[in-house]
Design an enzyme around this catalytic site. Structure first.
Site, PDB file in Angstrom:
ATOM      1  N   ASP A 160     -11.977  -9.919   5.157  1.00  0.00           N
ATOM      2  CA  ASP A 160     -12.977  -9.734   4.286  1.00  0.00           C
ATOM      3  C   ASP A 160     -13.163 -11.300   4.296  1.00  0.00           C
ATOM      4  OD1 ASP A 160     -12.759  -7.106   2.921  1.00  0.00           O
ATOM      5  OD2 ASP A 160     -13.922  -8.470   1.462  1.00  0.00           O
ATOM      6  N   LYS A 163       4.329 -14.818   5.093  1.00  0.00           N
ATOM      7  CA  LYS A 163       4.659 -15.807   4.205  1.00  0.00           C
ATOM      8  C   LYS A 163       6.068 -16.058   3.471  1.00  0.00           C
ATOM      9  CE  LYS A 163       3.227 -18.370   0.289  1.00  0.00           C
ATOM     10  NZ  LYS A 163       2.682 -19.259   0.049  1.00  0.00           N
ATOM     11  N   ASP A 206      -5.784  -6.700   4.412  1.00  0.00           N
ATOM     12  CA  ASP A 206      -6.603  -6.899   3.586  1.00  0.00           C
ATOM     13  C   ASP A 206      -7.738  -8.025   2.983  1.00  0.00           C
ATOM     14  OD1 ASP A 206      -8.728  -5.082   2.054  1.00  0.00           O
ATOM     15  OD2 ASP A 206      -7.693  -5.666  -0.032  1.00  0.00           O
ATOM     16  N   TYR A 242       0.628  -1.012  -0.246  1.00  0.00           N
ATOM     17  CA  TYR A 242       0.135   0.089   0.014  1.00  0.00           C
ATOM     18  C   TYR A 242       0.794   1.251  -0.014  1.00  0.00           C
ATOM     19  CZ  TYR A 242      -4.116  -2.193   1.014  1.00  0.00           C
ATOM     20  OH  TYR A 242      -5.491  -2.972   0.823  1.00  0.00           O
ATOM     21  N   ASP A 263      -1.894 -18.571   3.009  1.00  0.00           N
ATOM     22  CA  ASP A 263      -2.644 -19.308   1.795  1.00  0.00           C
ATOM     23  C   ASP A 263      -3.243 -20.381   3.504  1.00  0.00           C
ATOM     24  OD1 ASP A 263       0.298 -20.075   2.461  1.00  0.00           O
ATOM     25  OD2 ASP A 263       0.749 -21.237   0.655  1.00  0.00           O
TER      26      ASP A 263
HETATM   27  C1  IPM Z   1     -10.438  -1.711   3.512  1.00  0.00           C
HETATM   28  C2  IPM Z   1     -10.750  -1.478   1.698  1.00  0.00           C
HETATM   29  C3  IPM Z   1      -9.425  -0.144   1.462  1.00  0.00           C
HETATM   30  C4  IPM Z   1      -8.278  -1.194   1.333  1.00  0.00           C
HETATM   31  C5  IPM Z   1      -9.633   0.415   0.001  1.00  0.00           C
HETATM   32  C6  IPM Z   1     -11.083   0.615  -0.259  1.00  0.00           C
HETATM   33  C7  IPM Z   1      -8.472   0.976  -0.333  1.00  0.00           C
HETATM   34  O1  IPM Z   1     -10.567  -2.377   0.603  1.00  0.00           O
HETATM   35  O2  IPM Z   1     -10.634  -0.873   4.140  1.00  0.00           O
HETATM   36  O3  IPM Z   1     -10.173  -3.093   3.606  1.00  0.00           O
HETATM   37  O4  IPM Z   1      -7.629  -1.859   1.006  1.00  0.00           O
HETATM   38  O5  IPM Z   1      -7.961  -1.153   2.924  1.00  0.00           O
HETATM   39 MN    MN Z   2      -9.975  -4.684   2.038  1.00  0.00          MN
END
Ligand code: IPM
Ligand code: MN
Length: 353
Positions: A249, A187, A245, A135, A221
């Site tokens: 999710d 990793k 990130d 990032y 992984d």
């Molecule tokens: C998150 C989002 C952000 C990230 C994006 C929108 C830049 O996916 O907050 O997880 O990748 O950090």
């Molecule tokens: Mn995200």
């Protein structure tokens, strides 16, 4: 008196933030927590009008708050990368919010796609490094549009950046006082430079200052595999930015979806920003159907970080009661059997009792 900047942002952001503030108000009326709000109209609409995702003067103002409460960033008419990098990531970086704290907690009454797993098995926290790695923005494209095109995106890692994140994660593991186990997710078998720095920092810091905390390591992984198969193995996971990130999710899904997953971008010495981890969900915008629970729980995290523990507990308790009540049919947008504001009312009702 806590000064809070409110950025509703894009898409469903303003709708869910409204409910978060409603619940906060109800809880604070009982606990006596005092705060004042100031609205900022940052986001895609403003960018399309003015061409500026985040004016320097606004960034300077944000430095003067005690916390920032954010809805979502991302607009269908703005090219990918602009708002993300120049608004969201710029705030995270400039305010040095080096921790992205994302609890993965399944509340009773919430459905998980993991067969045979329940609230006892799904309760851990992911500590994501939030200012470095892929990032960082370092890199570029050379000979663009030619057959010789070369592009790089540098995985920038500093010992200082890795170490401060790791220390935060060790402290949190100690404070949680559960398994007292911290898992480093990396990793090391492929990213033999940047994750060597992480691995050594993890072991050196742990050895020197956290002998009471068990150190565990999992490749990224394998981490995704265990998160699905044996989520109960985790207490706290610490990881770099991009892996964080991705696995958060996955974490959101196993705790009931993006509608419930809360997050905090934390600068333990400065101004932190709280946001639901789901995005702006353009297709649900303005319909009053998005799930506000993640935003409400983000307000809870904000109270925790501001030291308003009673208010935080009251909000969490209200969320738990609402989820256990069976009144909300599903936590997916459009399927709640209630509107966004009705879910907010339900939770605010419990928070104010
Ligand atoms: C998150 C989002 C952000 C990230 C994006 C929108 C830049 O996916 O907050 O997880 O990748 O950090
Ligand atoms: Mn995200």
């Amino acid at each position: 008196m806590h000064k809070i900047a409110v950025i509703g942002g894009d898409g469903i952001g303003p709708e869910v933030v409204r409910e978060g503030l409603k619940v906060l108000e109800a809880a604070a009326a009982k606990t006596g927590a005092k705060y004042e709000l100031q609205d900022y109209d940052l986001g895609g609409e403003r960018y399309l009008k003015t061409g500026e995702p985040l004016p320097d003067s606004v960034l300077e103002e944000l430095r003067g708050f005690d916390a920032i409460y954010l809805g979502a960033v991302g607009h269908p008419e703005v090219a990918p990368g602009i708002l993300e990098k120049q608004l969201l990531l710029r705030i995270r970086f400039e305010l040095d919010q080096y921790i992205n704290l994302r609890p993965v907690k399944l509340y009773p009454g919430v459905e998980t796609p993991l067969a045979g797993k329940g609230p006892d098995e799904i309760d851990f926290v992911i500590v994501r490094e939030n200012t470095e790695g892929l990032y960082s923005g370092m890199g570029g494209i050379q000979y663009k549009g030619t057959p010789h095109e070369v592009s790089t995106q540098i995985h920038m890692t500093t010992r200082h950046g890795a170490e401060r994140c790791i220390r935060y994660a060790f402290d949190l593991t100690r404070k949680r006082n559960r398994e007292k186990k911290l898992t480093l997710c990396a990793k090391t078998n492929v990213l033999t430079f940047v994750h060597d720095t992480w691995f050594r920092a993890f072991n050196e810091v742990g050895e020197a200052d956290y002998p009471d905390i068990e150190r565990d390591y999992a490749h990224v992984d394998a981490t995704t595999m265990w998160m699905v198969k044996n989520p109960e193995w985790f207490d706290v996971i610490v990881t770099e930015n991009m892996f964080g990130d991705i696995i958060t999710d996955l974490g959101a899904m196993i705790q009931g979806g993006l509608g419930v997953a809360a997050g905090g971008n934390i600068n333990p010495e400065g101004v932190s920003m709280f946001e639901p981890i789901g995005g702006s969900a353009p297709k649900y915008t303005g319909q009053n159907v998005a799930c506000p629970v993640a935003a409400i729980s983000s307000a809870q995290m904000m109270m925790e970080v501001l030291g308003e523990d009673d208010t935080a507990r009251r909000i969490e308790n209200a969320v738990e009661r609402a989820l256990a009540s069976g009144k909300i049919k599903s936590l997916a947008a459009g399927k709640m059997g209630m509107s966004t504001s009705e879910v907010g009312d339900l939770i605010a009702g419990f928070a104010g009792e």
